[in-house]
Design a protein around this motif. Structure first.
Motif, mmCIF file in Angstrom:
data_model
loop_
_atom_site.group_PDB
_atom_site.id
_atom_site.type_symbol
_atom_site.label_atom_id
_atom_site.label_comp_id
_atom_site.label_asym_id
_atom_site.label_seq_id
_atom_site.Cartn_x
_atom_site.Cartn_y
_atom_site.Cartn_z
ATOM 1 N N ILE A 264 71.394 29.430 80.598
ATOM 2 C CA ILE A 264 72.573 30.385 81.153
ATOM 3 C C ILE A 264 72.748 30.013 82.574
ATOM 4 C CG2 ILE A 264 73.226 32.703 81.618
ATOM 5 C CD1 ILE A 264 71.454 33.683 79.250
ATOM 6 N N ASP A 265 74.023 30.119 82.960
ATOM 7 C CA ASP A 265 74.470 29.667 84.503
ATOM 8 C C ASP A 265 73.536 30.744 85.334
ATOM 9 O OD1 ASP A 265 75.291 28.767 86.815
ATOM 10 O OD2 ASP A 265 77.360 29.403 86.298
ATOM 11 N N ILE A 266 72.714 30.068 86.372
ATOM 12 C CA ILE A 266 72.125 30.945 87.307
ATOM 13 C C ILE A 266 72.799 31.697 87.827
ATOM 14 C CG2 ILE A 266 70.432 30.840 89.257
ATOM 15 C CD1 ILE A 266 69.152 28.396 88.077
ATOM 16 N N ALA A 267 74.024 31.279 88.329
ATOM 17 C CA ALA A 267 74.962 32.108 89.058
ATOM 18 C C ALA A 267 75.235 33.531 88.479
ATOM 19 C CB ALA A 267 76.157 31.259 89.602
ATOM 20 N N ASN A 268 75.211 33.699 87.137
ATOM 21 C CA ASN A 268 75.601 34.739 86.317
ATOM 22 C C ASN A 268 74.418 35.608 86.026
ATOM 23 O OD1 ASN A 268 78.207 33.733 86.235
ATOM 24 N ND2 ASN A 268 77.706 32.701 84.116
ATOM 25 N N GLN A 269 73.151 35.244 86.659
ATOM 26 C CA GLN A 269 71.966 36.134 86.438
ATOM 27 C C GLN A 269 72.180 37.188 87.446
ATOM 28 O OE1 GLN A 269 69.609 35.271 83.890
ATOM 29 N NE2 GLN A 269 71.543 34.563 83.274
ATOM 30 N N GLU A 270 72.005 38.539 87.053
ATOM 31 C CA GLU A 270 71.975 39.594 87.767
ATOM 32 C C GLU A 270 70.740 39.882 88.468
ATOM 33 O OE1 GLU A 270 72.755 44.691 87.443
ATOM 34 O OE2 GLU A 270 73.037 43.443 85.561
#
Length: 793
Positions: A264-270
């Motif tokens: 999963i794209d790290i930038a999308n990790q809350e």
């Protein structure tokens, strides 16, 4: 501990485990002794972390991030996958070395737990003697823990296999991270939930001991989820999980282990966004990339390698790459899970950044380094907070929950108040530093200075008209001396006149300074005194031409008589003393203001609790005002006796003054008629005939006015001194200061003993907020004292 939306591929961990192949040799550096780390764990047990940040490792991650599998690899604890046994609270997993292998399981109550709940969860304790024993007991242990915490569960639980690992790690334990909910395991016809909450602020503590255990403490928190599951979780649960996570990662002594799946794209990790909010510089966040086996595209793998190498997302602690067991992996696959790092492109990565062994070694270093660096600061923080809590607790005074405590408390306050009263009346100002800090407490000094000012002001302004000066050599007439009267030729008495004038001037200055005190009082400051004290402090100067006034008075009032009648006498006296009430009332009013300010300041000093002061004053004010009124009534009585009754005195100085006044008038007349200009009056000689001529040449009207003046003045001097003394000794001294019924004696220990239980509770009973604050401070003080003991030894 993932949330309820994890899929089987990412959150239902494989239940078997083989020993991890050694990839890098474990590091041997010790940055903090096990004893030091053990002290931090004891502080956490005592919930000191709710007051002051503690050095700790906290594992955080979104759902489906592989967090549970990572914890399994790090700690070796077998969590079952049964949805009923999912962990919905923070879990502290501690490993420490011991001679024997055993596991201790307990519950640390949340920071806001009630006393009842605290006792309930702290009473729980479970043990296991080995890894096999733990695997057998753990499902029932988690059920009991959930019940103790009041976790909402399904009854009966969904049926289905509960799979436990058969292999153990080198220390005898394995971990199967069943911390999340798996929606597929819920059945549509499940029974209604029981319990009060889905997530809890309590903490489950699992302590693993063994001869080969590495010292490490990790805190696992529930996984963040974005969408609630109907019948299981709500938006409120989402907010609570985020609150629990935030509580741990915001502390400056927390190392954030952010678990991020590679697929999963790290930038999308809350979770990384949340970590950045509290660690803006990225100084205490360590990224852990999981699930590299799910990556298929070479470009995606290269991107992950760039992150680990520090070419992409920057964190000062960097990123680590690990592979944990997947849900569909068996023992063999699990045993060989990290062999993939020998393949491209993973083999290009530094060995110190790849694999569970390397990660675990680094975590031990970070925790030890943080603990060693922060230990002195931690000691200081706890000492400072203990002093602050004890100061706040002392300000609340002793507990006042029942009648006995309330009576003792008020009795002590009354005793301290009376101590101030006695010191203030005796001018023992060294008794308490407050006399230097609060000038209004210097009671007797203010009253005496006011009394001196009253005596001076009364002599100058209390008479309606100034008397004539009839004897320049008589210095008993302080009123005329204050007017600066003097005669030429009185050279040898000039020094005495000057001394008298200087004394009067000094008294006037002191009186004027003290009169400022009541004048500065805001009328709204003591509205309760309205109607009792006088607000008129400016007294007009006496009028002149007293002889003309007496002549007219006699003409208007005389009857068939050869001397002045009683009616003339009484009229003259009432008129001449008509300002006595005004001047004396102004003085007593000033004293009342001074005493009232003393009482309010003193009560505020000895009683720190505003609510108690308000309740106390509401009970005291009526009686206190009544005592002031008594003083005013006595003053009115004294004024009435002196001014309204027929003038009379037994004082021998009255007749002596009469005779002296008549003789002085004859002498004045002789000097006026027969003394040659420039002659020395002390050497003057007159004949008997001249004396006869001086007295016979006076008209009857003038003679009558002079006699009335001299008699009035003689009596005024005697009555004035008597009245001034009586006002001070009776209206002020007895009724306001020293007597048994002064306002200063209203609040004493005897008064406290006479209060009913209802009155006591109304005055000294603690508000619920104060009770809660006292309980909170008592807990804090106890926690901080225990913390100091832990840190000391």
């Amino acid at each position: 501990m993932p949330g309820p939306e994890e899929t089987p591929a990412s959150s239902v961990e494989e239940a078997t485990r083989s020993p991890t192949p050694e990839i890098v040799p474990p590091r041997q550096e010790t940055l903090a002794s096990p004893a030091l780390l053990a002290k931090i764990d004891k502080l956490r047990e005592k919930n000191i972390g709710k007051h002051v940040p503690l050095p700790q490792l906290v594992v955080v991650g979104d759902q489906s991030s592989g967090k549970s599998s990572l914890l399994e690899s790090l700690t070796g604890i077998p969590f079952p996958r049964d949805v009923e046994l999912c962990t919905r609270y923070a879990t502290q997993i501690t490993q420490r070395r011991d001679d024997t292998t055993h596991v201790e399981i307990s519950i640390i109550p949340g920071p806001r737990a009630t006393d009842e709940h605290k006792r309930h969860v702290e009473a729980y304790h479970a043990t296991a003697s080995s890894g096999e024993d733990l695997r057998v007991k753990f499902p029932s242990i988690l059920k009991e823990v959930n019940t103790r915490m009041g976790i909402k569960t399904l009854n009966p639980p969904p049926k289905g296999p509960v799979f436990f690992p058969s292999n153990t790690a080198s220390n005898g334990f394995v971990f199967q991270g069943g911390a999340g909910f798996t929606p597929q395991l819920f059945k549509p016809d499940a029974s209604p939930a029981v319990g009060s909450t889905v997530f809890s602020e309590d903490m489950l503590k699992i302590e693993i001991c063994g001869p080969d255990a590495d010292y490490l403490t990790v805190i696992d928190v529930p996984g963040i989820f974005r969408n609630p599951t109907e019948g299981v979780t709500t938006k409120e649960d989402m907010a609570m999980v985020k609150k629990i996570v935030t509580k741990y990662i915001k502390d400056s002594r927390t190392i954030i282990l952010a678990v991020l799946p590679c697929n999963i794209d790290i930038a999308n990790q809350e979770i990384l966004t949340l970590a950045e909010e509290y660690d803006k510089a990225g100084e205490r966040t360590l990224g852990i990339l999981t699930k590299p086996d799910l990556l298929l595209e070479p470009s995606t793998k290269n991107t992950v390698c760039s992150i680990v190498e520090g070419k992409k997302k920057q964190l000062k602690l960097g990123f680590y790459l690990v592979r944990s067991r997947g849900a569909d992996q068996g023992d063999t696959e699990f045993h060989d899970r990290e062999l993939m790092f020998e393949e491209e492109p993973w083999r290009r990565l530094p060995r110190a950044r790849v694999g569970v062994r390397a990660l675990k070694a680094r975590l031990g270093e970070l925790l030890g380094e943080m603990t060693r660096r922060e230990f002195p600061n931690l000691r200081k923080d706890i000492s400072d907070m203990l002093c602050r809590a004890e100061g706040q607790r002392e300000a609340l005074g002793p507990s006042r929950n029942d009648e006995q405590e309330q009576r003792i408390y008020l009795g002590d306050v009354a005793q301290k108040f009376q101590d101030l009263v006695r010191a203030g009346l005796e001018a023992r100002y060294a008794h308490d530093k407050a006399f230097d800090d609060i000038p209004e407490l210097r009671l007797i000094t203010q009253v005496v200075n006011l009394a001196d000012g009253f005596n001076s002001e009364f002599g100058r302004k209390a008479l309606a008209r100034n008397f004539e000066h009839t004897d320049p050599h008589s210095y008993d007439d302080e009123y005329n001396l204050s007017r600066g009267a003097n005669y030429e030729g009185d050279d040898e008495d000039d020094d005495e006149d000057d001394d008298e004038d200087c004394e009067d001037s000094d008294g006037d200055v002191a009186a004027e300074e003290l009169r400022i005190i009541p004048r500065e009082v805001d009328p709204d400051e003591f509205p309760e005194l309205e109607g009792i004290i006088s607000q008129e402090y400016d007294i007009s100067e006496p009028e002149e031409d007293i002889m003309a006034w007496l002549t007219k008075l006699w003409i208007r009032s005389r009857g068939i008589e050869l001397t002045a009648s009683d009616a003339v006498w009484n009229s003259a006296w009432r008129e001449q003393s008509s300002k006595w009430a005004l001047v004396s009332n102004a003085f007593v009013s000033r004293v009342i203001v001074v005493i009232h300010r003393f009482i309010t300041r003193a009560i505020g000093l000895v009683c720190a609790d505003q609510d108690v002061r308000d309740g106390l004053w509401s009970e005291l004010v009526e009686t206190t005002l009544g005592r002031y009124k008594q003083s005013i009534e006595i003053l009115q009585y004294l004024v009435s006796v002196e001014c309204n009754n027929k003038p009379y005195t037994l004082d021998r100085h009255f007749s002596k003054a009469q005779q002296a006044a008549r003789a002085n008038r004859v002498a004045d007349r002789l000097m006026e008629l027969y003394l040659e200009e420039g002659a020395d009056p002390k050497q003057a000689k007159v004949t008997i005939q001249q004396v006869r001529n001086a007295t016979e040449s006076k008209s009857n009207l003038k003679d009558m006015a002079e006699k009335l003046h001299d008699d009035l003045k003689s009596y005024y001097d005697v009555a004035k001194k008597r009245f001034v003394d009586n006002v001070f000794n009776q209206a002020v001294g007895h009724y306001l200061l020293m007597g048994p019924s002064t306002p200063l004696n209203v609040f004493n220990q005897k008064w406290v003993t006479r209060l009913s239980p209802e009155q006591l509770d109304a005055i000294a009973g603690e508000q619920e907020s104060v009770k809660q604050l006292r309980v909170m401070l008592d807990r804090q003080i106890q926690d901080f004292k225990e913390a100091k003991k832990i840190l000391h030894y």
